[in-house]
Design an enzyme around this catalytic site. Structure first.
Site, PDB file in Angstrom:
ATOM      1  CG  HIS A  57      73.180  -2.399  55.281  1.00 19.32           C
ATOM      2  ND1 HIS A  57      72.555  -2.313  53.915  1.00 19.32           N
ATOM      3  CD2 HIS A  57      73.241  -3.611  55.770  1.00 19.32           C
ATOM      4  CE1 HIS A  57      72.313  -3.751  53.757  1.00 19.32           C
ATOM      5  NE2 HIS A  57      72.475  -4.697  54.810  1.00 19.32           N
ATOM      6  N   GLY A  58      72.775   2.051  56.918  1.00 20.58           N
ATOM      7  CA  GLY A  58      73.160   2.829  57.994  1.00 20.58           C
ATOM      8  C   GLY A  58      72.629   2.930  59.324  1.00 20.58           C
TER       9      GLY A  58
END
Length: 192
Positions: free
Chosen positions: A119-120
């Site tokens: 999800h970065g």
């Protein structure tokens, strides 16, 4: 230490445990100084991590992780001190992408090596760094990647993608491929 080579790593509460701990330890082991920072927190303070796992449900499960001690202050960073950036995943990116200072920091690395996992990518899409790039991320982030003008690479969870100096992967099972590709982008040589 004048000869230290520094990387910056972003952190925040509910960062994915493996995605902060493993890269921090691995990059430190091969000789990099990794400054881990979080908005509103100082060196020595901690962020709470979460362990995400793949157990057959429609999405990942989440369990309590650890308290990870930050290694540097967020305020007063000299971004010229760093040769690259590491952006872990977890739930942290969904709120760090709303922080204008975080986005300024990430944009400053647009021409330097960046390792981003899971999800970065939400932080990179918010910073405008995926347009025209081939990237991977957790599959639920595919719409964000595509709306931001990136090409989402649907690869196995154990693989990673390098596009110029940007190295991305779907989740922590990709650590061997992701970290190896990042080290290559950094110009490091690690062999037995």
């Amino acid at each position: 230490m004048a000869d230290e080579i520094k990387l910056l790593m972003l952190a925040g509460d509910y960062v994915e445990d493996y995605e902060i701990m493993v890269p921090y330890q691995a990059l430190t082991m091969v000789g990099y100084t990794v400054d881990v920072v979080s908005p509103g927190k100082k060196k020595g303070e901690t962020v709470i991590t979460a362990i995400h796992d793949f157990e057959g449900a429609q999405t990942y499960s989440e369990k309590p992780g650890h308290h990870f001690a930050l290694t540097a202050n967020f305020d007063g960073l000299n971004l010229d001190d760093y040769i690259g950036l590491v952006v872990p995943g977890g739930r942290m990116p969904e709120y760090l992408r709303l922080d204008s200072k975080v986005l300024e920091i990430v944009k400053a690395f647009s021409d330097r090596p960046i390792a981003c996992i899971c999800h970065g990518i939400q932080i990179l899409t918010a910073a405008g760094l995926v347009k025209g790039r081939k990237v991977s991320a957790y599959p639920a982030c595919r719409p964000e990647v595509e709306m931001a003008g990136g090409t989402y690479m649907d690869i196995p969870v154990t693989e990673a993608v390098t596009d110029d100096q940007l190295v991305t992967a779907p989740a922590w099972p990709a650590h061997p491929a992701w970290l190896a590709q990042f080290l290559k982008v950094l110009g490091a040589s690690v062999s037995p």
